[in-house]
Design a protein around this motif. Structure first.
Motif, PDB file in Angstrom:
ATOM      1  N   UNK A  63       0.794  -1.231   0.000  1.00  8.87           N
ATOM      2  CA  UNK A  63       0.000   0.000   0.000  1.00  8.87           C
ATOM      3  C   UNK A  63       0.823   1.276   0.000  1.00  8.87           C
ATOM      4  N   UNK A  64       2.106   1.196   0.326  1.00 12.02           N
ATOM      5  CA  UNK A  64       2.930   2.400   0.326  1.00 12.02           C
ATOM      6  C   UNK A  64       3.383   2.785  -1.076  1.00 12.02           C
ATOM      7  N   UNK A  65       3.151   1.922  -2.056  1.00 13.63           N
ATOM      8  CA  UNK A  65       3.518   2.206  -3.436  1.00 13.63           C
ATOM      9  C   UNK A  65       2.256   2.395  -4.247  1.00 13.63           C
ATOM     10  N   UNK A  66       2.312   3.270  -5.237  1.00 14.71           N
ATOM     11  CA  UNK A  66       1.141   3.569  -6.050  1.00 14.71           C
ATOM     12  C   UNK A  66       0.650   2.344  -6.812  1.00 14.71           C
ATOM     13  N   UNK A  67       1.526   1.444  -7.174  1.00 10.77           N
ATOM     14  CA  UNK A  67       1.127   0.249  -7.909  1.00 10.77           C
ATOM     15  C   UNK A  67       0.325  -0.723  -7.072  1.00 10.77           C
ATOM     16  N   UNK A  68       0.301  -0.539  -5.775  1.00  4.63           N
ATOM     17  CA  UNK A  68      -0.410  -1.450  -4.899  1.00  4.63           C
ATOM     18  C   UNK A  68      -1.878  -1.134  -4.723  1.00  4.63           C
ATOM     19  N   UNK A  69      -2.368  -0.094  -5.350  1.00  3.34           N
ATOM     20  CA  UNK A  69      -3.750   0.288  -5.154  1.00  3.34           C
ATOM     21  C   UNK A  69      -4.647  -0.454  -6.124  1.00  3.34           C
ATOM     22  N   UNK A  70      -5.687  -1.030  -5.584  1.00  3.86           N
ATOM     23  CA  UNK A  70      -6.635  -1.795  -6.386  1.00  3.86           C
ATOM     24  C   UNK A  70      -7.780  -0.880  -6.777  1.00  3.86           C
ATOM     25  N   UNK A  71      -7.898  -0.609  -8.040  1.00  5.56           N
ATOM     26  CA  UNK A  71      -8.934   0.306  -8.492  1.00  5.56           C
ATOM     27  C   UNK A  71     -10.322  -0.313  -8.387  1.00  5.56           C
ATOM     28  N   UNK A  72     -10.419  -1.624  -8.532  1.00  7.12           N
ATOM     29  CA  UNK A  72     -11.743  -2.238  -8.458  1.00  7.12           C
ATOM     30  C   UNK A  72     -12.287  -2.256  -7.035  1.00  7.12           C
ATOM     31  N   UNK A  73     -11.391  -2.090  -6.038  1.00 13.46           N
ATOM     32  CA  UNK A  73     -11.827  -2.076  -4.639  1.00 13.46           C
ATOM     33  C   UNK A  73     -12.209  -0.686  -4.156  1.00 13.46           C
ATOM     34  N   UNK A  74     -11.876   0.334  -4.925  1.00 14.37           N
ATOM     35  CA  UNK A  74     -12.089   1.705  -4.464  1.00 14.37           C
ATOM     36  C   UNK A  74     -13.575   2.043  -4.403  1.00 14.37           C
ATOM     37  N   UNK A  75     -13.911   2.821  -3.418  1.00 18.34           N
ATOM     38  CA  UNK A  75     -15.300   3.254  -3.273  1.00 18.34           C
ATOM     39  C   UNK A  75     -15.630   4.254  -4.376  1.00 18.34           C
ATOM     40  N   UNK A  76     -16.840   4.224  -4.903  1.00 16.47           N
ATOM     41  CA  UNK A  76     -17.179   5.160  -5.979  1.00 16.47           C
ATOM     42  C   UNK A  76     -17.220   6.616  -5.516  1.00 16.47           C
ATOM     43  N   UNK A  77     -17.323   6.855  -4.223  1.00 16.37           N
ATOM     44  CA  UNK A  77     -17.410   8.226  -3.740  1.00 16.37           C
ATOM     45  C   UNK A  77     -16.046   8.822  -3.399  1.00 16.37           C
ATOM     46  N   UNK A  78     -15.011   7.997  -3.345  1.00 18.88           N
ATOM     47  CA  UNK A  78     -13.679   8.475  -2.970  1.00 18.88           C
ATOM     48  C   UNK A  78     -12.713   8.183  -4.105  1.00 18.88           C
ATOM     49  N   UNK A  79     -12.114   9.218  -4.645  1.00 16.42           N
ATOM     50  CA  UNK A  79     -11.179   9.062  -5.757  1.00 16.42           C
ATOM     51  C   UNK A  79      -9.758   9.002  -5.226  1.00 16.42           C
ATOM     52  N   UNK A  80      -9.198   7.802  -5.194  1.00 14.92           N
ATOM     53  CA  UNK A  80      -7.834   7.646  -4.693  1.00 14.92           C
ATOM     54  C   UNK A  80      -6.837   8.300  -5.640  1.00 14.92           C
ATOM     55  N   UNK A  81      -7.140   8.311  -6.940  1.00 10.57           N
ATOM     56  CA  UNK A  81      -6.252   8.968  -7.900  1.00 10.57           C
ATOM     57  C   UNK A  81      -6.137  10.459  -7.600  1.00 10.57           C
ATOM     58  N   UNK A  82      -7.282  11.091  -7.366  1.00 11.11           N
ATOM     59  CA  UNK A  82      -7.285  12.520  -7.065  1.00 11.11           C
ATOM     60  C   UNK A  82      -6.601  12.803  -5.733  1.00 11.11           C
ATOM     61  N   UNK A  83      -6.860  11.976  -4.730  1.00  9.96           N
ATOM     62  CA  UNK A  83      -6.221  12.170  -3.429  1.00  9.96           C
ATOM     63  C   UNK A  83      -4.705  12.031  -3.554  1.00  9.96           C
ATOM     64  N   UNK A  84      -4.255  11.041  -4.308  1.00 12.39           N
ATOM     65  CA  UNK A  84      -2.822  10.828  -4.489  1.00 12.39           C
ATOM     66  C   UNK A  84      -2.186  12.015  -5.208  1.00 12.39           C
ATOM     67  N   UNK A  85      -2.820  12.474  -6.280  1.00 16.62           N
ATOM     68  CA  UNK A  85      -2.287  13.600  -7.049  1.00 16.62           C
ATOM     69  C   UNK A  85      -2.260  14.882  -6.223  1.00 16.62           C
TER      70      UNK A  85
END
Length: 105
Positions: A63-85
């Motif tokens: 989870x400490x690396x960007x490649x470890x994020x599972x996009x299919x697990x992400x909640x539709x209301x929270x954008x991990x891409x936007x938070x990371x950027x």
């Protein structure tokens, strides 16, 4: 001579405080949301010493690396891409302005 040492340690303390604030931001906006949404039933591949150099194996899903994020697990209301950027921008720009502010004093 003594004021030079004092200013060095004041600046070091400032850098430490910047790192603490950044760690809190990254933990609260990236790591905790993804850790709560991650699917832990997936098996991790075996670890080999070369994985430290090429980033493959279990490090790909860490989870400490960007490649470890599972996009299919992400909640539709929270954008991990936007938070990371946004956290990358906040980290660089905020650190720059904070350090420049401390140096100008």
């Amino acid at each position: 001579l003594g004021t030079g040492y004092a200013s060095f340690f004041v600046f070091t303390r400032t850098l430490f405080l910047i790192n603490v604030v950044q760690a809190l931001l990254w933990t609260s906006f990236v790591i905790i949301p993804m850790a709560s949404l991650a699917n832990y039933s997936r098996p991790l591949p075996a670890f080999h010493i070369q994985n430290l150099f090429n980033g493959k194996g279990p490090l790909e899903k860490f989870l400490m690396f960007y490649g470890g994020y599972y996009y299919e697990d992400a909640a539709p209301t929270y954008s991990i891409d936007l938070a990371y950027f946004l956290l990358i921008l906040i980290t660089y720009i905020g650190s720059l302005f904070f350090i420049l502010n401390r140096m100008a004093r």
